[in-house]
Design an enzyme around this catalytic site. Structure first.
Site, mmCIF file in Angstrom:
data_model
loop_
_atom_site.group_PDB
_atom_site.id
_atom_site.type_symbol
_atom_site.label_atom_id
_atom_site.label_comp_id
_atom_site.label_asym_id
_atom_site.label_seq_id
_atom_site.Cartn_x
_atom_site.Cartn_y
_atom_site.Cartn_z
ATOM 1 N N TYR A 142 0.858 -1.190 0.000
ATOM 2 C CA TYR A 142 0.000 0.000 0.000
ATOM 3 C C TYR A 142 0.890 1.234 0.000
ATOM 4 O O TYR A 142 1.849 1.323 0.768
ATOM 5 C CB TYR A 142 -0.883 0.010 1.255
ATOM 6 C CG TYR A 142 -1.767 1.222 1.402
ATOM 7 C CD1 TYR A 142 -2.795 1.474 0.504
ATOM 8 C CD2 TYR A 142 -1.580 2.126 2.448
ATOM 9 C CE1 TYR A 142 -3.626 2.585 0.650
ATOM 10 C CE2 TYR A 142 -2.402 3.239 2.602
ATOM 11 C CZ TYR A 142 -3.422 3.461 1.702
ATOM 12 O OH TYR A 142 -4.226 4.561 1.852
ATOM 13 N N ASP A 237 9.164 2.738 -0.324
ATOM 14 C CA ASP A 237 8.126 3.342 0.502
ATOM 15 C C ASP A 237 8.376 2.912 1.939
ATOM 16 O O ASP A 237 8.038 1.800 2.343
ATOM 17 C CB ASP A 237 6.737 2.917 0.031
ATOM 18 C CG ASP A 237 5.629 3.575 0.851
ATOM 19 O OD1 ASP A 237 5.945 4.156 1.917
ATOM 20 O OD2 ASP A 237 4.461 3.499 0.443
ATOM 21 N N LYS A 270 4.487 8.689 9.001
ATOM 22 C CA LYS A 270 4.243 8.071 10.304
ATOM 23 C C LYS A 270 5.257 8.512 11.385
ATOM 24 O O LYS A 270 5.082 9.594 11.935
ATOM 25 C CB LYS A 270 4.133 6.552 10.141
ATOM 26 C CG LYS A 270 2.908 6.220 9.242
ATOM 27 C CD LYS A 270 2.470 4.785 9.224
ATOM 28 C CE LYS A 270 1.122 4.668 8.529
ATOM 29 N NZ LYS A 270 1.099 4.012 7.238
HETATM 30 C C1 LIG Z 1 0.429 4.501 5.935
HETATM 31 C C2 LIG Z 1 1.132 4.265 4.656
HETATM 32 C C3 LIG Z 1 1.005 5.122 3.551
HETATM 33 C C4 LIG Z 1 0.019 6.252 3.527
HETATM 34 O O1 LIG Z 1 0.275 7.217 4.495
HETATM 35 P P1 LIG Z 1 -0.926 8.207 4.939
HETATM 36 O O2 LIG Z 1 -0.245 9.147 5.864
HETATM 37 O O3 LIG Z 1 -1.954 7.329 5.580
HETATM 38 O O4 LIG Z 1 -1.428 8.853 3.705
HETATM 39 C C5 LIG Z 1 1.810 4.908 2.449
HETATM 40 N N1 LIG Z 1 2.676 3.889 2.410
HETATM 41 C C6 LIG Z 1 2.808 3.018 3.426
HETATM 42 C C7 LIG Z 1 3.814 1.930 3.335
HETATM 43 C C8 LIG Z 1 2.034 3.167 4.576
HETATM 44 O O5 LIG Z 1 2.147 2.282 5.570
#
Ligand SMILES: *Cc1c(COP(=O)(O)O)cnc(C)c1O
Length: 431
Positions: A142, A237, A270
Site C-alpha cells: 500500500y 516506501d 508516520k
Molecule cells: C500509511 C502508509 C502510507 C500512507 O500514508 P498516509 O499518511 O496514511 O497517507 C503509504 N505507504 C505506506 C507503506 C504506509 O504504511
C-alpha cells in the site's frame, strides 16, 4: 457518558461509515469500533473508560508511546509561537537535516503532510525525472490512496492493472504494472517486456500492509540490478518502516546485507511526524532538483513543513536517536513475538511471526507468507476470534489480519506479561 455503540451510531449519521479512514470501522473483524478518549504511555482509553494496551500506536507514529514529555513540551512550545506561517522556518531545515543524517541514500528531501502525498509526489518526480510513464508496484503493498497506485493485478503482464477503487479511471492506471511480491520470474519478465519504459518501481521493503512480509534478499538484489540496468528509479516506501524498524529504515538492513545497496528515492511518514500530519520524500540532489521551483516537476503544499508538526517530529526523532533506543525496542518486540508463538504452541495452534525493530507481525499459518495471496490464505476466522478475545481482555491489536503491529518504548515488562496472559486465554477461546 456515551458508549462506543452510541458514538458509532451518531458518527454514522454524519461521517460515511462513522470513520475517517476505513480500517478503523472494524469491518474485517466485525463489532463496534472503540472511540478513543485519551491515551497515556502504552495505553489507550475508550469512551467508556476501558483501558487497552495499544499495539497500533496510531498505525506506527507513536514509537515513544503516548504523551512523551519531551514531545509534548516541544509541541506546546511550537504552539506558543504560532500555528502556521506559509513561509519557511528554521525548524524545517533542522528536521530535514535530522532525517538525512540517518538516511545516506538521500541528499535532499521535501516535507509534505501525509504518506499518500509523499508517495504520489515521489511517483510524479520519478516520471518527470526519467521522462517515462510506466510504474511498477507489488500486490499487497500500500502506498496511500493516489489514483495511479490503487491498482490490482490484471490477468496478464501485458494487460496491466485494474483500479481497486471506483472513481479511478482505467486510463489513470493503464501505466501501472502490478507484480507479485517476492516473485523473481515475474520481475524479470516485466523488465524484459517493458524495461525501457519503466519510470520507477515502488516497494514496501518490509510490507506492513500485508501484516509483515519481508522482501527476500535475492529479490531485492535483482530488483536493484534491473532498475539500474534499465534506468528505472527504485523507490522505497518507508512510510511504515522508516525510523520504525531502525534508525536508517529498512534500507539500512538491505545495505548491511548487500554492500552498496541504496534506493533512488525514499518515502517517509508516520514516525517522522511523531503523531502529527507530516511526511517526506527524498533522494539524490540531481533528482530532487527536478522539483519546482528549480525544476519542471510541480509539487506544493499550504501546510507542508507545518511548524507544530515539525516540532513534534523533530522531538520524536531526537529521542529515538539516543544510543540503545532501538536495541531495547527490538528486544521487547522480539520478546512479544516469541511469547505469542509460545502461547500458540501451548494451545496447539499453528502460528508464525516475525519482527524488526518495533514492528511485528503474526499469522495463523504454518509458515510465514511471502506474498499477498499467502497472507490472505491464513486463518482469518481464527484471527477475528483472537482479535476480539484480546480486545475484551484490554489488548488492542490491529483490527485486520493484513496489518502490522507496533510496540513502543513505553511498553514495559508488565504490559508484555499482561498481553501474553491475555493471549494464552484468547488462544484457547479462539479455538
Ligand atoms: C500509511 C502508509 C502510507 C500512507 O500514508 P498516509 O499518511 O496514511 O497517507 C503509504 N505507504 C505506506 C507503506 C504506509 O504504511
Amino acid at each position: 457518558m456515551s458508549t462506543n455503540a452510541e458514538l458509532f451510531e451518531r458518527a454514522r449519521r454524519v461521517i460515511p461509515g462513522g470513520v475517517n479512514s476505513p480500517v478503523r470501522a472494524f469491518r474485517a473483524v466485525g463489532g463496534t469500533p472503540r472511540f478513543i478518549a485519551r491515551a497515556e504511555g502504552p495505553y489507550l482509553f475508550d469512551a467508556e473508560g476501558k483501558r487497552y494496551i495499544d499495539y497500533i500506536g496510531s498505525w506506527g507514529p507513536m514509537i515513544l508511546g503516548h504523551r512523551h514529555p519531551a514531545v509534548e513540551e516541544a509541541v506546546h512550545r511550537a504552539v506558543d509561537q504560532g500555528l502556521s506561517f506559509g513561509a519557511p522556518t528554521e525548524r524545517e531545515i533542522e528536521l530535514a537535516e535530522e532525517i538525512l543524517r540517518h538516511v545516506p541514500s538521500m541528499e535532499q528531501l521535501r516535507l509534505v503532510s501525509s504518506g499518500t502525498e509523499a508517495a504520489m509526489s515521489a511517483l510524479r518526480l520519478a516520471r518527470g525525472a526519467t521522462g517515462r510513464d510506466m510504474i511498477v508496484k507489488f500486490e499487497g503493498c500500500y502506498h496511500g490512496h493516489a489514483d495511479a497506485l490503487l491498482v490490482k493485478a490484471g490477468s496478464g503482464l501485458a494487460t496491466f492493472g485494474h483500479p481497486t477503487s471506483a472513481g479511478v479511471p482505467a486510463a489513470v492506471v493503464q501505466d501501472t504494472l502490478v507484480l507479485e511480491y517476492n516473485n523473481l520470474v515475474q520481475l524479470d519478465e516485466a523488465f524484459d517486456l517493458h524495461g525501457a519504459k519503466i519510470a520507477c518501481v515502488m516497494i514496501e521493503p518490509i510490507a506492513g500492509n500485508m501484516n509483515f512480509v519481508r522482501a527476500a534478499l535475492p529479490f531485492m538484489q535483482r530488483l536493484r540490478e534491473l532498475c539500474s540496468r534499465h534506468g528505472a528509479l527504485l523507490v522505497f516506501d518507508e512510510v511504515m518502516t522508516g525510523f520504525r524498524v531502525g534508525l536508517g529504515g529498512a534500507q539500512a538492513l538491505y545495505a548491511r546485507a548487500l554492500p552498496g545497496f541504496a534506493p533512488d528515492l525514499s518515502v517517509f511518514g508516520k514516525v517522522i511526524g511523531g503523531g502529527m500530519p507530516l511526511a517526506a520524500f527524498g533522494g539524490k540532489r540531481a533528482v530532487m532538483e527536478q522539483l519546482a521551483p528549480l525544476g519542471p516537476v510541480y509539487q506544493a503544499g499550504t501546510l507542508s513543513g507545518n511548524p507544530v508538526a515539525t516540532a513534534c517530529g523533530l522531538a520524536t526523532l531526537r529521542e529515538i536517536a539516543r544510543p540503545g533506543f532501538f536495541e531495547a525496542l527490538a528486544a521487547r518486540t522480539r520478546q512479544l513475538v516469541a511469547g505469542l508463538l509460545a502461547a500458540a504452541e501451548g494451545a496447539g495452534v499453528a502460528m508464525c511471526g516475525d519482527s524488526e525493530g518495533g514492528m511485528f507481525g503474526f499469522f495463523f499459518a504454518q509458515a510465514l507468507p511471502q506474498k499477498y495471496a499467502e497472507v490472505m490464505a491464513t486463518d482469518s476466522a481464527r484471527f477475528n476470534r483472537f482479535f476480539h478475545a484480546m480486545l475484551d481482555r484490554g489488548v488492542y491489536l490491529a483490527p485486520a489480519l493484513y496489518e502490522a503491529g507496533f510496540v513502543s518504548a513505553a511498553h514495559g515488562e508488565s504490559e508484555l506479561q499482561a498481553t501474553l496472559a491475555a493471549a494464552r486465554e484468547s488462544l484457547r477461546l479462539a479455538d
